[in-house]
Design an enzyme around this catalytic site. Structure first.
Site, PDB file in Angstrom:
ATOM      1  N   GLU A   1      -8.390  39.592  52.321  1.00 37.70           N
ATOM      2  CA  GLU A   1      -8.086  41.089  52.410  1.00 37.70           C
ATOM      3  C   GLU A   1      -9.735  41.382  52.127  1.00 37.70           C
ATOM      4  O   GLU A   1      -9.660  42.902  51.921  1.00 37.70           O
ATOM      5  CB  GLU A   1      -7.059  41.369  51.186  1.00 37.70           C
ATOM      6  CG  GLU A   1      -7.117  41.065  50.231  1.00 37.70           C
ATOM      7  CD  GLU A   1      -7.087  40.369  49.654  1.00 37.70           C
ATOM      8  OE1 GLU A   1      -7.243  38.918  49.693  1.00 37.70           O
ATOM      9  OE2 GLU A   1      -6.824  39.797  47.876  1.00 37.70           O
TER      10      GLU A   1
ATOM     11  N   ARG B   1      -6.206  26.431  37.888  1.00 33.67           N
ATOM     12  CA  ARG B   1      -6.287  27.865  37.743  1.00 33.67           C
ATOM     13  C   ARG B   1      -7.038  27.726  36.839  1.00 33.67           C
ATOM     14  O   ARG B   1      -7.724  27.577  35.843  1.00 33.67           O
ATOM     15  CB  ARG B   1      -5.010  28.266  36.674  1.00 33.67           C
ATOM     16  CG  ARG B   1      -3.728  28.278  37.439  1.00 33.67           C
ATOM     17  CD  ARG B   1      -2.816  29.352  36.084  1.00 33.67           C
ATOM     18  NE  ARG B   1      -3.403  30.936  36.246  1.00 33.67           N
ATOM     19  CZ  ARG B   1      -2.684  31.794  35.285  1.00 33.67           C
ATOM     20  NH1 ARG B   1      -1.648  31.099  34.253  1.00 33.67           N
ATOM     21  NH2 ARG B   1      -3.065  32.389  34.850  1.00 33.67           N
TER      22      ARG B   1
ATOM     23  N   HIS C   1     -10.313  35.793  48.537  1.00 35.21           N
ATOM     24  CA  HIS C   1      -9.429  36.772  48.567  1.00 35.21           C
ATOM     25  C   HIS C   1     -10.603  37.371  50.153  1.00 35.21           C
ATOM     26  O   HIS C   1     -10.566  37.898  50.753  1.00 35.21           O
ATOM     27  CB  HIS C   1      -9.737  37.792  48.230  1.00 35.21           C
ATOM     28  CG  HIS C   1      -9.103  37.084  46.834  1.00 35.21           C
ATOM     29  ND1 HIS C   1      -8.189  38.127  46.823  1.00 35.21           N
ATOM     30  CD2 HIS C   1      -9.639  36.581  45.960  1.00 35.21           C
ATOM     31  CE1 HIS C   1      -7.523  37.557  45.405  1.00 35.21           C
ATOM     32  NE2 HIS C   1      -8.713  36.688  44.709  1.00 35.21           N
TER      33      HIS C   1
ATOM     34  N   CYS D   1      -5.005  32.831  46.254  1.00 30.60           N
ATOM     35  CA  CYS D   1      -5.649  32.854  45.076  1.00 30.60           C
ATOM     36  C   CYS D   1      -4.122  32.435  44.251  1.00 30.60           C
ATOM     37  O   CYS D   1      -3.528  31.246  44.585  1.00 30.60           O
ATOM     38  CB  CYS D   1      -5.791  34.056  44.689  1.00 30.60           C
ATOM     39  SG  CYS D   1      -7.422  34.079  43.487  1.00 30.60           S
TER      40      CYS D   1
ATOM     41  N   GLU E   1      -2.212  37.795  39.900  1.00 26.17           N
ATOM     42  CA  GLU E   1      -1.610  37.411  38.517  1.00 26.17           C
ATOM     43  C   GLU E   1      -0.404  36.195  38.781  1.00 26.17           C
ATOM     44  O   GLU E   1       0.716  36.499  39.021  1.00 26.17           O
ATOM     45  CB  GLU E   1      -1.559  37.971  37.123  1.00 26.17           C
ATOM     46  CG  GLU E   1      -1.562  37.384  35.713  1.00 26.17           C
ATOM     47  CD  GLU E   1      -3.074  36.501  36.099  1.00 26.17           C
ATOM     48  OE1 GLU E   1      -3.899  37.317  36.027  1.00 26.17           O
ATOM     49  OE2 GLU E   1      -3.145  35.405  35.560  1.00 26.17           O
TER      50      GLU E   1
ATOM     51  N   ILE F   1     -12.445  35.358  43.095  1.00 29.75           N
ATOM     52  CA  ILE F   1     -12.019  36.443  41.739  1.00 29.75           C
ATOM     53  C   ILE F   1     -11.185  35.295  40.889  1.00 29.75           C
ATOM     54  O   ILE F   1      -9.686  35.159  41.391  1.00 29.75           O
ATOM     55  CB  ILE F   1     -11.816  37.502  42.499  1.00 29.75           C
ATOM     56  CG1 ILE F   1     -12.467  37.712  43.157  1.00 29.75           C
ATOM     57  CG2 ILE F   1     -11.746  38.779  40.745  1.00 29.75           C
ATOM     58  CD1 ILE F   1     -11.897  39.323  43.806  1.00 29.75           C
TER      59      ILE F   1
END
Ligand code: GLN
Length: 198
Positions: A181, A111, A179, A79, A48, A138
């Protein structure tokens, strides 16, 4: 051995640490200014951006991270990390925000551009210099504008919303809105590692 710092204040830092380890790179947990010493690169993970930004301020990491960037140490923002790197941030719902950010890249991001958590999606896309990757979005930001020495290196075609920037590069700073990862996309890490001057 190459040492990569992973900003570990909130969000997806453990996943990055694991992948770096698997790739034979030494991950360094970054929580405080002193941890930045001697790292060859820095990853700012997803999570966040408002929370990570506040914690960066609380721990007085803002200036040392900027100095790291100025010294040419590669930084990858993923992100929420990409949001923190942007000079200009627009929130899809509330418009232009003054949320805390590092502002290291000449780019504007929106965002949560693709909607809420339930609107998360996976796709494949082509990243210049990296190749074809699986990309998990995401509550991801869209990169909508670059200027100065920043340039777009990947786009995503969203069925309903259209085409947006998904990765940008400015000198040794890389922003990606998906992402790596989560999909263990090592190609992205290899690209980032190749930015480190031997
Ligand atoms: N929507 C989050 C933000 O703007 C980013 C989400 C993520 O990192 N997966 O901070």
């Amino acid at each position: 051995m190459v040492r990569i710092g992973v900003l570990s204040l909130q969000g997806d830092f453990l996943e990055h640490i694991e992948i770096l380890r698997e790739m034979g790179v030494e991950p360094v947990v970054i929580k405080n200014v002193a941890d930045l010493k001697g790292i060859d690169g820095l990853i700012i993970p997803g999570g966040e951006s408002t929370t990570i930004g506040s914690l960066v301020m609380m721990r007085r990491l803002e200036r040392p991270i900027k100095e790291l960037a100025d010294s040419g140490t590669p930084i990858m923002g993923v992100c929420a990390g990409a949001v923190l790197l942007a000079k200009k941030v627009i929130d899809r719902v509330v418009g232009e925000t003054s949320q805390v950010r590092l502002g290291l890249m000449d780019m504007t991001v929106i965002r949560n551009a693709f909607g809420r958590q339930v609107n998360s999606f996976m796709t494949e896309l082509e990243v210049e210099g990296v190749g074809r990757v699986r990309a998990a979005f995401i509550r991801a930001p869209a990169i909508v504008e670059t200027w100065g020495s920043a340039r777009m290196i990947a786009y995503v075609n969203h069925l309903r919303l259209g085409r947006f920037g998904a990765a940008a590069l400015q000198d040794s700073i890389l922003a990606i809105s998906f992402h790596p990862e989560i999909t263990s996309e090592r190609k992205v890490y290899n690209f980032f590692l190749s930015m480190i001057k031997k």
